[in-house]
Design an enzyme around this catalytic site. Structure first.
Site, mmCIF file in Angstrom:
data_model
loop_
_atom_site.group_PDB
_atom_site.id
_atom_site.type_symbol
_atom_site.label_atom_id
_atom_site.label_comp_id
_atom_site.label_asym_id
_atom_site.label_seq_id
_atom_site.Cartn_x
_atom_site.Cartn_y
_atom_site.Cartn_z
ATOM 1 N N GLY A 1 0.829 -1.208 0.000
ATOM 2 C CA GLY A 1 0.000 0.000 0.000
ATOM 3 C C GLY A 1 0.856 1.247 0.000
ATOM 4 O O GLY A 1 1.924 1.287 -0.605
ATOM 5 N N LYS B 1 0.504 -0.209 10.177
ATOM 6 C CA LYS B 1 0.854 -1.309 11.082
ATOM 7 C C LYS B 1 1.390 -0.785 12.406
ATOM 8 O O LYS B 1 1.039 -1.295 13.461
ATOM 9 C CB LYS B 1 1.925 -2.158 10.398
ATOM 10 C CG LYS B 1 1.823 -3.617 10.665
ATOM 11 C CD LYS B 1 2.924 -4.364 9.956
ATOM 12 C CE LYS B 1 2.684 -4.486 8.472
ATOM 13 N NZ LYS B 1 3.849 -5.028 7.774
ATOM 14 N N THR C 1 -3.537 -2.609 7.185
ATOM 15 C CA THR C 1 -4.605 -2.797 6.199
ATOM 16 C C THR C 1 -4.033 -3.474 4.954
ATOM 17 O O THR C 1 -3.059 -3.010 4.383
ATOM 18 C CB THR C 1 -5.226 -1.445 5.782
ATOM 19 O OG1 THR C 1 -4.225 -0.604 5.213
ATOM 20 C CG2 THR C 1 -5.919 -0.761 6.941
ATOM 21 N N ASN D 1 -4.006 -4.148 1.264
ATOM 22 C CA ASN D 1 -4.499 -3.386 0.112
ATOM 23 C C ASN D 1 -4.746 -4.278 -1.099
ATOM 24 O O ASN D 1 -3.956 -5.175 -1.391
ATOM 25 C CB ASN D 1 -3.503 -2.287 -0.261
ATOM 26 C CG ASN D 1 -3.427 -1.178 0.780
ATOM 27 O OD1 ASN D 1 -3.180 -1.445 1.959
ATOM 28 N ND2 ASN D 1 -3.639 0.034 0.364
ATOM 29 N N GLU E 1 -8.883 -0.962 1.402
ATOM 30 C CA GLU E 1 -7.967 -1.486 2.422
ATOM 31 C C GLU E 1 -8.749 -2.278 3.466
ATOM 32 O O GLU E 1 -9.694 -1.758 4.048
ATOM 33 C CB GLU E 1 -7.275 -0.343 3.169
ATOM 34 C CG GLU E 1 -6.544 0.648 2.313
ATOM 35 C CD GLU E 1 -5.932 1.767 3.156
ATOM 36 O OE1 GLU E 1 -5.439 1.505 4.278
ATOM 37 O OE2 GLU E 1 -5.966 2.916 2.699
ATOM 38 N N ILE F 1 -8.146 -6.891 8.928
ATOM 39 C CA ILE F 1 -8.720 -8.145 9.413
ATOM 40 C C ILE F 1 -8.619 -8.149 10.939
ATOM 41 O O ILE F 1 -7.549 -7.848 11.487
ATOM 42 C CB ILE F 1 -7.975 -9.355 8.801
ATOM 43 C CG1 ILE F 1 -8.039 -9.272 7.263
ATOM 44 C CG2 ILE F 1 -8.582 -10.670 9.290
ATOM 45 C CD1 ILE F 1 -7.227 -10.336 6.544
HETATM 46 P P1 ADP Z 1 0.813 -1.245 3.343
HETATM 47 O O1 ADP Z 1 0.950 0.242 3.233
HETATM 48 O O2 ADP Z 1 1.809 -1.993 2.504
HETATM 49 O O3 ADP Z 1 -0.597 -1.726 3.071
HETATM 50 P P2 ADP Z 1 0.315 -1.695 6.184
HETATM 51 O O4 ADP Z 1 1.078 -1.017 7.279
HETATM 52 O O5 ADP Z 1 -1.113 -1.261 5.936
HETATM 53 O O6 ADP Z 1 1.182 -1.590 4.861
HETATM 54 O O7 ADP Z 1 0.349 -3.252 6.503
HETATM 55 C C1 ADP Z 1 -0.391 -4.115 5.694
HETATM 56 C C2 ADP Z 1 0.132 -5.543 5.694
HETATM 57 O O8 ADP Z 1 0.192 -6.067 7.021
HETATM 58 C C3 ADP Z 1 -0.813 -6.463 4.944
HETATM 59 O O9 ADP Z 1 -0.558 -6.460 3.539
HETATM 60 C C4 ADP Z 1 -0.519 -7.829 5.588
HETATM 61 O O10 ADP Z 1 0.551 -8.474 4.900
HETATM 62 C C5 ADP Z 1 -0.070 -7.462 7.008
HETATM 63 N N1 ADP Z 1 -1.074 -7.715 8.079
HETATM 64 C C6 ADP Z 1 -0.746 -8.289 9.270
HETATM 65 N N2 ADP Z 1 -1.838 -8.377 10.058
HETATM 66 C C7 ADP Z 1 -2.879 -7.856 9.350
HETATM 67 C C8 ADP Z 1 -4.289 -7.683 9.644
HETATM 68 N N3 ADP Z 1 -4.815 -8.059 10.829
HETATM 69 N N4 ADP Z 1 -5.071 -7.117 8.696
HETATM 70 C C9 ADP Z 1 -4.543 -6.725 7.514
HETATM 71 N N5 ADP Z 1 -3.233 -6.865 7.182
HETATM 72 C C10 ADP Z 1 -2.398 -7.424 8.087
HETATM 73 N N1 RBF Z 2 -8.828 7.471 6.246
HETATM 74 C C1 RBF Z 2 -9.394 8.704 6.207
HETATM 75 O O1 RBF Z 2 -8.769 9.648 5.737
HETATM 76 N N2 RBF Z 2 -10.663 8.929 6.699
HETATM 77 C C2 RBF Z 2 -11.405 7.930 7.239
HETATM 78 O O2 RBF Z 2 -12.550 8.179 7.640
HETATM 79 C C3 RBF Z 2 -10.825 6.614 7.315
HETATM 80 N N3 RBF Z 2 -11.506 5.582 7.870
HETATM 81 C C4 RBF Z 2 -10.914 4.339 7.945
HETATM 82 C C5 RBF Z 2 -11.611 3.288 8.534
HETATM 83 C C6 RBF Z 2 -11.046 2.025 8.631
HETATM 84 C C7 RBF Z 2 -11.813 0.907 9.276
HETATM 85 C C8 RBF Z 2 -9.729 1.784 8.124
HETATM 86 C C9 RBF Z 2 -9.105 0.440 8.222
HETATM 87 C C10 RBF Z 2 -9.036 2.831 7.534
HETATM 88 C C11 RBF Z 2 -9.616 4.113 7.429
HETATM 89 N N4 RBF Z 2 -8.943 5.169 6.832
HETATM 90 C C12 RBF Z 2 -9.507 6.425 6.784
HETATM 91 C C13 RBF Z 2 -7.704 4.886 6.078
HETATM 92 C C14 RBF Z 2 -6.469 5.245 6.819
HETATM 93 O O3 RBF Z 2 -6.176 6.591 6.510
HETATM 94 C C15 RBF Z 2 -5.340 4.362 6.292
HETATM 95 O O4 RBF Z 2 -5.565 3.007 6.593
HETATM 96 C C16 RBF Z 2 -4.049 4.858 6.851
HETATM 97 O O5 RBF Z 2 -3.020 4.331 6.094
HETATM 98 C C17 RBF Z 2 -3.905 4.588 8.349
HETATM 99 O O6 RBF Z 2 -2.684 5.100 8.805
HETATM 100 MG MG MG Z 3 -2.353 -0.942 3.978
#
Ligand code: ADP
Ligand code: RBF
Ligand code: MG
Length: 162
Positions: A16, A22, A28, A30, A80, A83
């Site tokens: 992402g 994280k 999340t 992606n 995104e 889980i």
């Molecule tokens: P990115 O910017 O690459 O999406 P994140 O900080 O959002 O990085 O971390 C996402 C990654 O973390 C996922 O692609 C997955 O491999 C891992 N991960 C570990 N636990 C979870 C979880 N509970 N829900 C979603 N992703 C998770």
């Molecule tokens: N980003 C926003 O800018 N506004 C939101 O209202 C928002 N709601 C979110 C709700 C959930 C359940 C999740 C998982 C993400 C949301 N985000 C939102 C995205 C968030 O900005 C993104 O996951 C960042 O990367 C977190 O640092």
């Molecule tokens: Mg992500």
């Protein structure tokens, strides 16, 4: 929006924005851009709840954010999935199946990161509660989660549909 739910989709987990969701305790997974583009337009930007499955693993509760993350002023629409389970390892490249069942709220902006995190934590508890309802629990055992994934990933990292 609601007449398109439940919405089932799947795809390989990609990198992402690398903003360290994280580190905030809310990783999340992606979806690739093709999966985002396939979304029907009735499924508007916002937060959704449903079920998620990594490869052939267990089916867990999830919350999903769809849109342009106004807090970060993204120019690319993202899908995104957080889980609601603690994984031992990352699962980039794995297949992720999701079933979106309900809408929680629209995307919004926040004046600080703390506010964004509190909103997401509220989304998580709202999702957990909604998914305990019998009509939502029954989707957990839907055939979609029992059948093999349509996506396979070759050793080159390319995704193909079979
Ligand atoms: P990115 O910017 O690459 O999406 P994140 O900080 O959002 O990085 O971390 C996402 C990654 O973390 C996922 O692609 C997955 O491999 C891992 N991960 C570990 N636990 C979870 C979880 N509970 N829900 C979603 N992703 C998770
Ligand atoms: N980003 C926003 O800018 N506004 C939101 O209202 C928002 N709601 C979110 C709700 C959930 C359940 C999740 C998982 C993400 C949301 N985000 C939102 C995205 C968030 O900005 C993104 O996951 C960042 O990367 C977190 O640092
Ligand atoms: Mg992500």
């Amino acid at each position: 929006m609601t007449n398109k739910l439940p919405y089932f989709t799947e795809g390989n987990v990609v990198k992402g924005f690398g903003r360290g969701s994280k580190e905030l305790g809310i990783p999340t997974a992606n979806f690739p851009i093709e999966i985002v583009q396939q979304l029907p337009e009735e499924i508007t930007a916002g937060v959704y709840y449903g079920w998620a499955q990594v490869d052939e693993g267990p089916v867990f509760k999830m919350v999903m954010s769809i849109g342009w993350n106004p807090y970060y002023k993204n120019t690319v629409k993202s899908m995104e999935t957080h889980i609601i389970h603690k994984f031992k390892e990352d699962f980039y490249g794995s297949n992720l199946k999701v079933c979106m069942l309900g809408f929680i709220r629209p995307m919004r902006n926040f004046s600080g990161l703390d506010e964004l995190i509190s909103a997401i934590n509220k989304d998580i508890s709202d999702s957990e509660e909604a998914l305990d309802k019998p009509e939502n629990i029954k989707i957990k055992t839907d055939n979609f989660f029992a059948t093999k994934s349509r996506n396979t990933q070759s050793s080159s990292g390319a995704t193909c549909c079979i």
